[in-house]
Design a protein around this motif. Sequence first.
Motif, short mmCIF file in Angstrom:
data_model
loop_
_atom_site.label_atom_id
_atom_site.label_comp_id
_atom_site.label_asym_id
_atom_site.label_seq_id
_atom_site.Cartn_x
_atom_site.Cartn_y
_atom_site.Cartn_z
N GLY A 141 0.77 -1.23 0.00
CA GLY A 141 0.00 0.00 0.00
C GLY A 141 0.81 1.28 0.00
O GLY A 141 0.22 2.37 -0.03
N PHE A 142 2.14 1.20 0.02
CA PHE A 142 2.95 2.42 0.11
C PHE A 142 2.81 3.30 -1.13
O PHE A 142 2.56 4.51 -1.01
N GLU A 143 2.96 2.73 -2.30
CA GLU A 143 2.84 3.51 -3.55
C GLU A 143 1.44 4.12 -3.67
O GLU A 143 1.28 5.27 -4.07
N LYS A 144 0.44 3.35 -3.32
CA LYS A 144 -0.95 3.84 -3.36
C LYS A 144 -1.13 5.01 -2.39
O LYS A 144 -1.76 6.00 -2.71
N TRP A 145 -0.53 4.90 -1.22
CA TRP A 145 -0.62 5.96 -0.22
C TRP A 145 0.08 7.22 -0.71
O TRP A 145 -0.44 8.32 -0.55
N LEU A 146 1.25 7.05 -1.33
CA LEU A 146 1.98 8.21 -1.86
C LEU A 146 1.19 8.94 -2.94
O LEU A 146 1.23 10.16 -3.01
N ASN A 147 0.48 8.18 -3.76
CA ASN A 147 -0.25 8.74 -4.89
C ASN A 147 -1.71 9.05 -4.57
O ASN A 147 -2.50 9.23 -5.48
N ARG A 148 -2.06 9.14 -3.32
CA ARG A 148 -3.45 9.31 -2.90
C ARG A 148 -4.03 10.67 -3.27
O ARG A 148 -5.22 10.86 -3.25
N LYS A 149 -3.22 11.63 -3.57
CA LYS A 149 -3.71 12.98 -3.87
C LYS A 149 -4.02 13.16 -5.31
O LYS A 149 -3.57 12.58 -6.19
#
Length: 114
Positions: free
Chosen positions: A106-114
Amino acid sequence: MNFKLIIISFLFTLASQAQEKKQNDTIKIEINSNTKTIYVLGGIASVITKEDLAFAKKYKIQFHDFGCIAPTNFKEYETKNAMVFEYLNKTFGKLWQKEIKPSVLGFEKWLNRK
């Protein structure tokens, strides 16, 4: 022959349900504790490296490698990881983001959440 397959299938289902219940119980305990855990998807061999252990020590968190039994509820673990990522941002700023491996659940998804 069919009876044996039914029994094997039934036992496999019970084992899977027991593993999932154990994982869910672990999350409930961790949400109520001060321990911060980041979940990673592994395989037969552990994916947690000595660099990960140094990261965990530096930022006072721990890693949990699922090993070869991946969880069925990815969203729940991604959400839990996102909570830890927010904690790390609030406590340590954004420097940690360059030190964590990008393959963490989930790290990449979290980084790209905006």
